[in-house]
Write a protein that holds these residues in place. Structure first.
Motif, PDB file in Angstrom:
ATOM      1  N   TYR A  16      14.753  -5.360  39.811  1.00 36.65           N
ATOM      2  CA  TYR A  16      15.858  -4.511  39.669  1.00 36.65           C
ATOM      3  C   TYR A  16      16.501  -3.785  40.769  1.00 36.65           C
ATOM      4  O   TYR A  16      17.821  -3.904  41.062  1.00 36.65           O
ATOM      5  CB  TYR A  16      15.634  -3.596  38.567  1.00 36.65           C
ATOM      6  CG  TYR A  16      15.247  -3.815  37.381  1.00 36.65           C
ATOM      7  CD1 TYR A  16      15.899  -5.053  36.582  1.00 36.65           C
ATOM      8  CD2 TYR A  16      14.473  -3.136  36.377  1.00 36.65           C
ATOM      9  CE1 TYR A  16      15.760  -5.555  35.354  1.00 36.65           C
ATOM     10  CE2 TYR A  16      14.319  -3.456  35.120  1.00 36.65           C
ATOM     11  CZ  TYR A  16      14.839  -4.659  34.737  1.00 36.65           C
ATOM     12  OH  TYR A  16      14.498  -4.896  33.154  1.00 36.65           O
ATOM     13  N   MET A  61      19.190  -5.803  34.486  1.00 38.62           N
ATOM     14  CA  MET A  61      19.314  -4.680  35.480  1.00 38.62           C
ATOM     15  C   MET A  61      20.194  -3.675  35.414  1.00 38.62           C
ATOM     16  O   MET A  61      20.115  -2.618  35.513  1.00 38.62           O
ATOM     17  CB  MET A  61      19.554  -5.696  36.821  1.00 38.62           C
ATOM     18  CG  MET A  61      19.774  -4.903  38.039  1.00 38.62           C
ATOM     19  SD  MET A  61      21.215  -5.459  39.157  1.00 38.62           S
ATOM     20  CE  MET A  61      22.637  -5.714  37.852  1.00 38.62           C
ATOM     21  N   ASN A  64      19.021  -1.216  32.887  1.00 40.99           N
ATOM     22  CA  ASN A  64      18.149  -0.383  33.441  1.00 40.99           C
ATOM     23  C   ASN A  64      18.564   0.609  34.321  1.00 40.99           C
ATOM     24  O   ASN A  64      18.035   1.767  34.229  1.00 40.99           O
ATOM     25  CB  ASN A  64      17.044  -1.215  34.306  1.00 40.99           C
ATOM     26  CG  ASN A  64      15.937  -0.473  35.023  1.00 40.99           C
ATOM     27  OD1 ASN A  64      16.296  -0.188  36.206  1.00 40.99           O
ATOM     28  ND2 ASN A  64      14.883  -0.132  34.436  1.00 40.99           N
TER      29      ASN A  64
END
Length: 198
Positions: A16, A61, A64
């Protein structure tokens, strides 16, 4: 969480982090899974095993990253700061985050990430709105937001103010921004008339 799960989670966080750096710098189309894998020190197969596609990695990503921003907002809201100070901190972070999303992430063709818009809408509904409802409830409880104001109108006001603050923040120099912030927050809470003493 056992050792395997911890290692897997650490790899995912590394992927990430690297993805965010590369996508924000070069854009979605110019970054390959191989490039991400090389910089994250994992194999391309690992990325495909965890995410399936580059498009899914990009979406996961972003989600997140948004979760991490929301965690910061939650910490601020749960802190010992006064409600105006909490509002100021959250508003500045949100303006900064919008700038990151708009400036550092080149536009991705919607044909390549068709599900992203729906995921963003779902995220807003499931996570951002409940946070904002909590924010408004605290503001009402502490007397900073009028009890008769709806969450919808309060959010509209907050969003308009935050967006303009973000534009101002980009253009003004640091000293001017620091001097102006208290006045801007006074306007946010009390308008041009100021606090009306009873």
């Amino acid at each position: 969480m056992n050792g395997y799960e911890r290692r897997k989670q650490k790899k995912i966080e590394q992927i990430y982090s690297v993805s965010f750096q590369l996508f924000s710098k070069f854009g979605f189309q110019k970054v390959s899974v191989n490039k991400i894998a090389h910089k994250a020190k994992v194999s391309p197969a690992t990325i495909y095993n965890y995410f399936g596609t580059k498009e899914q990695l990009y979406t996961d990503m972003l989600m997140n990253w948004m979760d991490k921003q929301l965690e910061q907002y939650e910490r601020i809201l749960d802190s010992e700061l006064s409600f105006p100070e909490k509002t100021k901190e959250i508003m500045l972070l949100e303006a900064q985050n919008l700038k990151i999303l708009s400036d550092e992430f080149p536009k991705v063709p919607s044909s390549e990430l068709g599900g992203l818009v729906q995921m963003m809408e779902s995220y807003n509904e499931q996570k951002a709105m409940p946070f904002f409802a909590k924010f408004v409830a605290i503001g009402k409880q502490e007397g900073y937001i009028h009890r008769d104001q709806t969450d919808e109108v309060t959010m509209l006001y907050f969003t308009m103010y935050k967006n303009e603050l973000g534009r101002y923040w980009k253009e003004a120099d640091q000293d001017h921004k620091t001097r102006s912030m208290d006045q801007l927050m006074q306007l946010f809470f009390y308008g041009l008339v100021g606090r009306v003493e009873k």
